[in-house]
Design a protein around this motif. Structure first.
Motif, PDB file in Angstrom:
ATOM      1  N   MET A 205       0.831  -1.204   0.000  1.00 58.32           N
ATOM      2  CA  MET A 205       0.000   0.000   0.000  1.00 58.32           C
ATOM      3  C   MET A 205       0.876   1.269   0.000  1.00 58.32           C
ATOM      4  N   PHE A 206       1.936   1.182   0.847  1.00 59.29           N
ATOM      5  CA  PHE A 206       2.848   2.327   0.936  1.00 59.29           C
ATOM      6  C   PHE A 206       3.513   2.597  -0.427  1.00 59.29           C
ATOM      7  N   LEU A 207       3.969   1.439  -1.066  1.00 61.49           N
ATOM      8  CA  LEU A 207       4.625   1.569  -2.376  1.00 61.49           C
ATOM      9  C   LEU A 207       3.680   2.163  -3.415  1.00 61.49           C
ATOM     10  N   PHE A 208       2.404   1.754  -3.355  1.00 66.97           N
ATOM     11  CA  PHE A 208       1.414   2.257  -4.310  1.00 66.97           C
ATOM     12  C   PHE A 208       1.334   3.783  -4.238  1.00 66.97           C
ATOM     13  N   PHE A 209       1.222   4.290  -3.001  1.00 65.11           N
ATOM     14  CA  PHE A 209       1.133   5.750  -2.843  1.00 65.11           C
ATOM     15  C   PHE A 209       2.429   6.440  -3.231  1.00 65.11           C
ATOM     16  N   LEU A 210       3.557   5.749  -2.911  1.00 67.60           N
ATOM     17  CA  LEU A 210       4.851   6.322  -3.241  1.00 67.60           C
ATOM     18  C   LEU A 210       4.989   6.494  -4.759  1.00 67.60           C
ATOM     19  N   PHE A 211       4.661   5.398  -5.514  1.00 67.64           N
ATOM     20  CA  PHE A 211       4.761   5.442  -6.980  1.00 67.64           C
ATOM     21  C   PHE A 211       3.799   6.481  -7.570  1.00 67.64           C
ATOM     22  N   THR A 212       2.604   6.577  -6.954  1.00 75.89           N
ATOM     23  CA  THR A 212       1.627   7.528  -7.467  1.00 75.89           C
ATOM     24  C   THR A 212       2.189   8.944  -7.444  1.00 75.89           C
ATOM     25  N   PHE A 213       2.972   9.232  -6.388  1.00 74.83           N
ATOM     26  CA  PHE A 213       3.565  10.573  -6.312  1.00 74.83           C
ATOM     27  C   PHE A 213       4.791  10.722  -7.205  1.00 74.83           C
ATOM     28  N   VAL A 214       5.559   9.599  -7.304  1.00 77.71           N
ATOM     29  CA  VAL A 214       6.815   9.674  -8.060  1.00 77.71           C
ATOM     30  C   VAL A 214       6.579   9.684  -9.551  1.00 77.71           C
ATOM     31  N   ILE A 215       5.605   8.875 -10.033  1.00 75.60           N
ATOM     32  CA  ILE A 215       5.401   8.721 -11.479  1.00 75.60           C
ATOM     33  C   ILE A 215       4.744   9.966 -12.058  1.00 75.60           C
ATOM     34  N   GLU A 216       5.357  10.443 -13.100  1.00 73.84           N
ATOM     35  CA  GLU A 216       4.782  11.611 -13.777  1.00 73.84           C
ATOM     36  C   GLU A 216       4.278  11.208 -15.153  1.00 73.84           C
ATOM     37  N   PRO A 217       3.234  11.844 -15.642  1.00 69.76           N
ATOM     38  CA  PRO A 217       2.710  11.483 -16.969  1.00 69.76           C
ATOM     39  C   PRO A 217       3.574  12.085 -18.075  1.00 69.76           C
ATOM     40  N   PRO A 218       3.478  11.533 -19.271  1.00 69.84           N
ATOM     41  CA  PRO A 218       4.167  12.186 -20.394  1.00 69.84           C
ATOM     42  C   PRO A 218       3.509  13.529 -20.685  1.00 69.84           C
ATOM     43  N   LYS A 219       4.298  14.437 -21.257  1.00 71.01           N
ATOM     44  CA  LYS A 219       3.763  15.780 -21.506  1.00 71.01           C
ATOM     45  C   LYS A 219       3.663  16.036 -23.001  1.00 71.01           C
ATOM     46  N   ASN A 220       2.931  17.100 -23.280  1.00 68.48           N
ATOM     47  CA  ASN A 220       2.878  17.597 -24.664  1.00 68.48           C
ATOM     48  C   ASN A 220       2.437  16.525 -25.663  1.00 68.48           C
ATOM     49  N   VAL A 221       1.363  15.828 -25.351  1.00 68.17           N
ATOM     50  CA  VAL A 221       0.865  14.767 -26.249  1.00 68.17           C
ATOM     51  C   VAL A 221       0.217  15.420 -27.473  1.00 68.17           C
ATOM     52  N   LYS A 222       0.726  15.045 -28.630  1.00 68.85           N
ATOM     53  CA  LYS A 222       0.207  15.630 -29.870  1.00 68.85           C
ATOM     54  C   LYS A 222      -0.210  14.510 -30.804  1.00 68.85           C
ATOM     55  N   ALA A 223      -1.256  14.754 -31.570  1.00 68.29           N
ATOM     56  CA  ALA A 223      -1.711  13.766 -32.560  1.00 68.29           C
ATOM     57  C   ALA A 223      -1.879  14.468 -33.894  1.00 68.29           C
ATOM     58  N   PHE A 224      -1.456  13.794 -34.941  1.00 62.56           N
ATOM     59  CA  PHE A 224      -1.641  14.369 -36.277  1.00 62.56           C
ATOM     60  C   PHE A 224      -1.664  13.263 -37.324  1.00 62.56           C
ATOM     61  N   ASP A 225      -2.200  13.590 -38.468  1.00 63.22           N
ATOM     62  CA  ASP A 225      -2.286  12.622 -39.555  1.00 63.22           C
ATOM     63  C   ASP A 225      -0.890  12.135 -39.922  1.00 63.22           C
ATOM     64  N   ASN A 226      -0.735  10.819 -40.051  1.00 60.95           N
ATOM     65  CA  ASN A 226       0.561  10.288 -40.464  1.00 60.95           C
ATOM     66  C   ASN A 226       0.829  10.740 -41.903  1.00 60.95           C
ATOM     67  N   PRO A 227       1.953  11.418 -42.127  1.00 59.05           N
ATOM     68  CA  PRO A 227       2.161  11.985 -43.471  1.00 59.05           C
ATOM     69  C   PRO A 227       2.491  10.922 -44.536  1.00 59.05           C
ATOM     70  N   ASN A 228       2.218  11.267 -45.773  1.00 60.84           N
ATOM     71  CA  ASN A 228       2.614  10.457 -46.938  1.00 60.84           C
ATOM     72  C   ASN A 228       2.084   9.024 -46.896  1.00 60.84           C
ATOM     73  N   ASP A 229       0.794   8.879 -46.633  1.00 61.30           N
ATOM     74  CA  ASP A 229       0.222   7.535 -46.674  1.00 61.30           C
ATOM     75  C   ASP A 229      -1.168   7.564 -47.303  1.00 61.30           C
ATOM     76  N   GLY A 230      -1.810   6.404 -47.318  1.00 58.11           N
ATOM     77  CA  GLY A 230      -3.124   6.308 -47.944  1.00 58.11           C
ATOM     78  C   GLY A 230      -4.274   6.543 -46.975  1.00 58.11           C
ATOM     79  N   GLY A 231      -3.989   7.135 -45.817  1.00 54.41           N
ATOM     80  CA  GLY A 231      -5.029   7.420 -44.838  1.00 54.41           C
ATOM     81  C   GLY A 231      -5.116   6.343 -43.774  1.00 54.41           C
ATOM     82  N   ASN A 232      -6.127   6.503 -42.863  1.00 56.93           N
ATOM     83  CA  ASN A 232      -6.386   5.535 -41.787  1.00 56.93           C
ATOM     84  C   ASN A 232      -5.238   5.393 -40.776  1.00 56.93           C
ATOM     85  N   LYS A 233      -4.399   6.435 -40.684  1.00 55.17           N
ATOM     86  CA  LYS A 233      -3.298   6.351 -39.710  1.00 55.17           C
ATOM     87  C   LYS A 233      -3.086   7.714 -39.052  1.00 55.17           C
TER      88      LYS A 233
END
Lengths: 207, 357
Positions: B1-29
């Motif tokens: 339980m202690f480790l769970f709370f410890l990791f929750t504080f220590v772990i950080e999420p990734p930042k600056n998540v961006k999504a865009f159309d995959n270039p130069n393809d036939g779509g669907n990506k």
């Protein structure tokens, strides 16, 4: 020794093909014709079950992709060569295939045989990190240029061109020598594979 | 339980998540990128979640290991907005990033990464067209190619001996440049054979190549005024299996004993089997291939071997037709441009890296 009838058949046919090393004989002829016949039969069933049925007959019979019928018709024109009066129609699918062939081959050739090769040949800082890399890169660079010059057809080989073309053929032959040795090793492994089959799987002499 | 709370504080999420159309393809990506989490070193990896504009909540669509900062979503519908979240994952703990920008996938008409190919195609095409035009006005020079000078001699030998000529057009299909070049040679060889009235044997490995080869030989016989001499059975389909084809051609060689064997096109491991059998039957052998791994075998087992691009030059050399000669001259200038480009780019790269930098 194997008790499996299929191993025996495979071994006897292998020996039949090997008998050509002595000279042409009826046993070899039988194996040769069997080999050609079986591969043709296999090819027909393969094309039917893996290409025609799933890619044409199935979707068309379900009312989907009906445009495929146009291509099937063009492909079927190959069979017009059996009808002398209509045999000229065979040129239509040939024209499609040649057009597609050239169209598919040219960009691929430009990309792989020209652009990628040229990129890999250009001398860069990373080619000079140590003495061995530097010497290798310079030899490759000179070898590429000399080899290209060897393949000049519309110019007379005179002066420096003659010497560069001569260097080019030396590079080509060195490359072929290395390739020869490498490929011979691969061929020997094929022979070892067959001999292993005969001596282990068939005769059980080696474990 | 202690480790769970410890990791929750220590772990950080990734930042600056961006999504865009995959270039130069036939779509669907759609391509999703992010800045890796500061706690990346202790993570198991990143979980990618997605929600479309039609959905209420996010669903897991993939997982990548630690250190990775991108994911390609290959199962999208075109022209629909998708939103993404990336979670840092350690055991059962997941820490979600902010929601990405909306992104749509759509197909592109043109692959911008292939622009250089188009440019090269136009440069080469221009050179070839220019020299074809010149070749129609003046006769262009072409240097002697030993293997091709021997074609006349080889066909003449077959005539004197009353034996056939065997032509093997390689093992690849019509989309291979080597096959197209081989059939060009076949055309010229067939014209000479028709003039000398020699028997021709052309076993084929590919059904389409067979059909084209048959038409080419028929056309060659007609062009020299010998349509009656064309034997439809001289060009035939054998099998598309590599070694069965080699066995079949070997059988033809030892039974028909051709005076001359041509091996033109692309070959694989069967090359030495064919060339060695031909050498044993005493035939003159002329090989032409751009298969680098098989060329050494032809060189040792054949009388003449056309190396690589000599195969492509062969039809121009044999026919002396302005279109083909002009193409050859254009290609030579293309090669010259490649040499100049290699030298200039190498020199400029070295000057930039060693002197300026």
């Amino acid at each position: 020794m194997s008790t499996d009838i299929w191993v025996w058949i495979a071994a006897i046919l292998t020996l039949g093909i090997f008998s050509f090393l002595y000279k042409d004989n009826p046993f070899y002829r039988f194996c040769e014709h069997l080999f050609v016949g079986i591969t043709n039969g296999y090819a027909i069933t393969f094309y039917w079950h893996r290409i025609l049925v799933p890619s044409l007959i199935k979707p068309v019979s379900q009312g989907e992709k009906l445009y495929l019928l146009i291509f099937a018709f063009i492909g079927a024109l190959y069979f017009t060569r059996f009808i002398p009066r209509l045999s000229w129609l065979v040129r239509i699918p040939i024209a499609f295939v040649l057009g597609y062939g050239a169209g598919a081959a040219i960009p691929r050739t430009i990309e792989t045989s020209i652009i990628e090769q040229a990129k890999a040949t250009i001398l860069q800082r990373s080619n000079f990190l140590n003495l061995f890399d530097a010497i290798s890169s310079i030899i490759i660079f000179f070898g590429v240029i000399a080899t290209i010059i060897y393949f000049f057809f519309s110019t007379e080989r005179k002066g420096i061109l003659k010497h560069l073309a001569y260097s080019g053929i030396i590079f080509i032959m060195l490359g072929f020598g290395a390739s020869f040795g490498y490929t011979v090793m691969a061929r020997i492994s094929l022979l070892i594979g067959r001999l292993t089959f005969l001596l282990r799987d068939w005769l059980g002499i080696i474990k | 339980m202690f480790l769970f709370f410890l990791f929750t504080f220590v772990i950080e999420p990734p930042k600056n998540v961006k999504a865009f159309d995959n270039p130069n393809d036939g779509g669907n990506k759609i391509l999703i990128t992010w800045e890796i989490s500061p706690s990346d070193s202790i993570l198991d990896g990143y979980e990618i979640l997605r929600r479309s504009e039609k959905e209420e909540c996010f669903y897991k669509i993939g997982f990548v290991g630690q250190g990775r900062n991108s994911f390609l979503d290959e199962k999208t519908e075109d022209k629909i907005n998708y939103y993404y979240q990336v979670a840092s994952v350690k055991d059962t703990i997941k820490v979600l990033s902010a929601i990405s920008n909306p992104a749509q996938s759509y197909p592109q008409w043109f692959h911008r990464g292939k622009l250089i190919i188009l440019l090269t195609f136009f440069v080469f095409g221009f050179l070839i067209l220019y020299f074809i035009k010149r070749a129609r006005k003046i006769e262009l020079f072409i240097r002697r190619i030993a293997g091709l000078s021997a074609v006349e001699e080889a066909v003449g030998r077959a005539t004197e001996m009353g034996k056939p000529v065997l032509f093997v057009p390689g093992l690849t299909g019509m989309s291979d440049v080597a096959t197209i070049a081989a059939l060009n040679i076949l055309s010229e060889v067939a014209k000479k054979i028709a003039q000398y009235d020699v028997k021709l044997i052309v076993p084929n490995n590919d059904p389409i190549v067979y059909t084209v080869a048959r038409e080419i030989v028929k056309e060659a016989y007609t062009s020299v005024g010998r349509p009656d001499a064309f034997n439809p059975d001289s060009v035939f389909y054998l099998t598309d299996s590599q070694f069965a084809y080699a066995a079949g051609v070997d059988g033809i060689m030892v039974r028909e004993k051709p005076a001359t064997n041509f091996f033109c096109g692309y070959f694989y491991a069967e090359s030495l089997i064919l060339a060695e059998t031909g050498a044993q039957t005493g035939a003159i052998q002329i090989a032409a291939t751009d298969s680098i791994t098989q060329l050494p075998f032809f060189i040792v087992a054949c009388d003449y071997t056309l190396i690589g691009e000599e195969l492509y030059a062969a039809s121009a050399y044999l026919s002396k037709e302005p279109i083909l000669l002009g193409s050859l001259k254009g290609q030579d200038y293309g090669k010259l441009l490649i040499i100049i480009a290699l030298i200039l780019l190498s020199v400029s790269s070295l000057i930039f890296n060693f002197i300026i930098k």
